[in-house]
Write a protein that holds these residues in place. Structure first.
Motif, PDB file in Angstrom:
ATOM      1  N   ARG A  45       6.292   1.802   6.506  1.00  0.00           N
ATOM      2  CA  ARG A  45       7.251   1.907   5.417  1.00  0.00           C
ATOM      3  C   ARG A  45       8.709   2.040   5.873  1.00  0.00           C
ATOM      4  NH1 ARG A  45       7.222   5.639   0.423  1.00  0.00           N
ATOM      5  NH2 ARG A  45       9.326   6.434   0.479  1.00  0.00           N
ATOM      6  N   SER A  46       8.979   3.018   6.722  1.00  0.00           N
ATOM      7  CA  SER A  46      10.362   3.248   7.174  1.00  0.00           C
ATOM      8  C   SER A  46      10.887   2.047   7.933  1.00  0.00           C
ATOM      9  CB  SER A  46      10.433   4.456   8.098  1.00  0.00           C
ATOM     10  OG  SER A  46       9.980   5.591   7.435  1.00  0.00           O
ATOM     11  N   MET A  47      10.012   1.501   8.782  1.00  0.00           N
ATOM     12  CA  MET A  47      10.406   0.372   9.610  1.00  0.00           C
ATOM     13  C   MET A  47      10.757  -0.833   8.740  1.00  0.00           C
ATOM     14  SD  MET A  47       7.912  -1.245  12.406  1.00  0.00           S
ATOM     15  CE  MET A  47       8.230  -2.880  13.015  1.00  0.00           C
ATOM     16  N   TYR A  68       0.849  -1.182   0.000  1.00  0.00           N
ATOM     17  CA  TYR A  68       0.000   0.000   0.000  1.00  0.00           C
ATOM     18  C   TYR A  68       0.892   1.241   0.000  1.00  0.00           C
ATOM     19  CZ  TYR A  68      -3.144   3.371   2.364  1.00  0.00           C
ATOM     20  OH  TYR A  68      -3.856   4.483   2.718  1.00  0.00           O
ATOM     21  N   THR A  69       0.564   2.235  -0.831  1.00  0.00           N
ATOM     22  CA  THR A  69       1.429   3.432  -0.919  1.00  0.00           C
ATOM     23  C   THR A  69       1.470   4.198   0.396  1.00  0.00           C
ATOM     24  OG1 THR A  69      -0.395   4.798  -1.707  1.00  0.00           O
ATOM     25  CG2 THR A  69       1.003   3.793  -3.388  1.00  0.00           C
ATOM     26  N   GLY A  70       0.371   4.139   1.151  1.00  0.00           N
ATOM     27  CA  GLY A  70       0.328   4.899   2.409  1.00  0.00           C
ATOM     28  C   GLY A  70       0.777   4.062   3.602  1.00  0.00           C
ATOM     29  N   CYS A  71       1.479   2.967   3.344  1.00  0.00           N
ATOM     30  CA  CYS A  71       1.885   2.042   4.410  1.00  0.00           C
ATOM     31  C   CYS A  71       2.590   2.772   5.552  1.00  0.00           C
ATOM     32  CB  CYS A  71       2.837   0.980   3.831  1.00  0.00           C
ATOM     33  SG  CYS A  71       3.484  -0.140   5.083  1.00  0.00           S
ATOM     34  N   PRO A  72       2.008   2.739   6.754  1.00  0.00           N
ATOM     35  CA  PRO A  72       2.618   3.461   7.866  1.00  0.00           C
ATOM     36  C   PRO A  72       3.903   2.809   8.368  1.00  0.00           C
ATOM     37  CG  PRO A  72       0.599   2.349   8.592  1.00  0.00           C
ATOM     38  CD  PRO A  72       0.732   2.100   7.119  1.00  0.00           C
TER      39      PRO A  72
END
Lengths: 258, 139
Positions: B89-91, B83-87
């Motif tokens: 992401r950084s992790m 998902y582009t808005g994956c929260p």
């Protein structure tokens, strides 16, 4: 600014700013489902903004200059995205989302065959996450257009329609964007297609759509950096914590480079 | 009894589409050998933060490339997100980079995030689908 950068800033800024506005409805939307739906749509748009800003970073821009330290008059979003909501006026985000998301689909479809591979390779994923935004807006529009709430929808449409036209306001590189194949359709043609979809649909709901040629356009168009006062307030509000904390760099809870 | 259609409810959206598959995916590194094999194994130990499934079986890893930079062995992991808005992401990017860098024989690692081909449920490996079913998801 290069034509590619102009195209990317328009995409990223629209998504970022409209998402920033949507989040204001969290805990205030009329039902728990609509609250979650709009929060989720905001998260999608933030994700899409991120994806386009990422590409700008790959092209040499820095995160802090893309958002936190960029002057408000350097943002290139449409004024539709920035307008403040009147308290409790749920018809506004519904109409706004319908106008915006219909335009966004047309714009993204005109990028599927972009001559810039980095853009073309991102469009599919974004498009696949957009369909439900229109479904959500239309499902609400259809319900709100029955009965006495139609007046509120009509008022929102009258107020937002002139600003929505700035979605299609050309920037200084519009000619190159089309001639270089970065976007396969001109903004003029996209606007015509948007009229062909939105006007009959809104009229079928018993709404009256302003005559595009007779609309009194706001002086500010967004795309050239001119914005309504609402934008300067919003910009101040989303950058204030960053400035208060005084970091040298945007900070992250867990940095990607960690 | 009324045969009229029920009026629309506040929650009208229940459709869940699995999406189309892609011929060459999912990539699981099954033919990899040597250092590349060890990188894939290290990546298999990284789990999605929300579900008990490895990022490899979830189909997030699109490729592993081993190269040399100044005499040091570098791994470049190409990945996507569901998902582009994956929260997370950084992790996830951080965990994947660190895992790749710890594989024996690797000196440094980079992660490259791509969005094409689009991730869909069809990208989940058979083993991953089993993991998700056991977790209680209908897939």
């Amino acid at each position: 600014m290069t034509p590619t950068d102009e195209l990317l800033f328009r995409l990223a800024d629209d998504e970022y700013v409209i998402a920033e506005r949507y989040t204001e409805w969290q805990i205030y939307a009329p039902t728990i489902e609509s609250d979650l739906a709009l929060a989720n749509i905001a998260q999608d748009e933030f994700g899409h903004a991120r994806l386009w800003y990422d590409l700008l970073e790959e092209r040499g821009y820095e995160e802090k200059n893309l958002l936190w330290e960029r002057a408000p008059e350097d943002f290139r979003h449409s004024t539709l995205c920035e307008l403040a909501f009147e308290e409790g006026d749920w018809a506004d985000p519904v109409v706004r989302s319908y106008l915006y998301d219909t335009a966004e689909r047309l714009r993204l479809e005109a990028l599927v065959d972009s001559s810039e591979p980095a853009i073309a390779s991102r469009v599919g994923k974004v498009l696949s996450e957009e369909g439900y935004h229109r479904e959500h807006a239309q499902s609400w529009l259809e319900r709100l257009s029955e009965g006495e709430s139609r007046e509120r929808v009509q008022a929102a449409l009258d107020r937002l329609f002139p600003h929505a036209l700035s979605l299609f306001e050309p920037g200084e590189n519009e000619r190159e964007i089309v001639s270089e194949g970065l976007r396969t359709e001109s903004l003029f043609d996209l606007r015509e297609e948007w009229f062909e979809i939105t006007i009959p649909y809104l009229e079928s709901l018993g709404l009256s759509v302003p005559e595009p040629e007779e609309v009194e356009r706001p002086e500010v168009r967004g795309r050239d950096g001119s914005h309504t006062a609402d934008w300067f307030d919003l910009h101040e509000s989303f950058t204030s914590t960053y400035h208060e904390l005084g970091f040298d760099q945007p900070t992250r809870l867990r940095g990607e480079g960690a | 009894m009324s045969s009229e259609r029920p009026s629309p409810t506040a929650c009208a959206y229940t459709d869940y589409v699995s999406g189309e598959g892609h011929e060459e995916f999912p990539k699981t590194g099954e033919d990899a050998t040597g250092i590349e094999r060890r990188v894939w194994d290290a990546l298999s130990a990284v789990e999605d933060p929300e579900m008990p499934i490895s990022v490899v079986d979830l189909g997030l890893i699109y490729g592993v490339r081993i190269g040399e930079i100044d005499g040091k062995t570098n791994a470049v992991v190409t990945m996507t997100l569901t998902y582009t808005g994956c929260p997370a992401r950084s992790m996830l990017k951080g965990d994947i980079r660190e895992a790749a860098a710890t594989a024996e024989g690797i000196d440094s690692a980079e992660v490259s995030l791509v969005w094409s081909p689009e991730w869909t449920l069809e990208m989940v490996s058979e083993a991953g689908k089993e993991d998700l079913r056991e977790f209680g998801l209908s897939i």
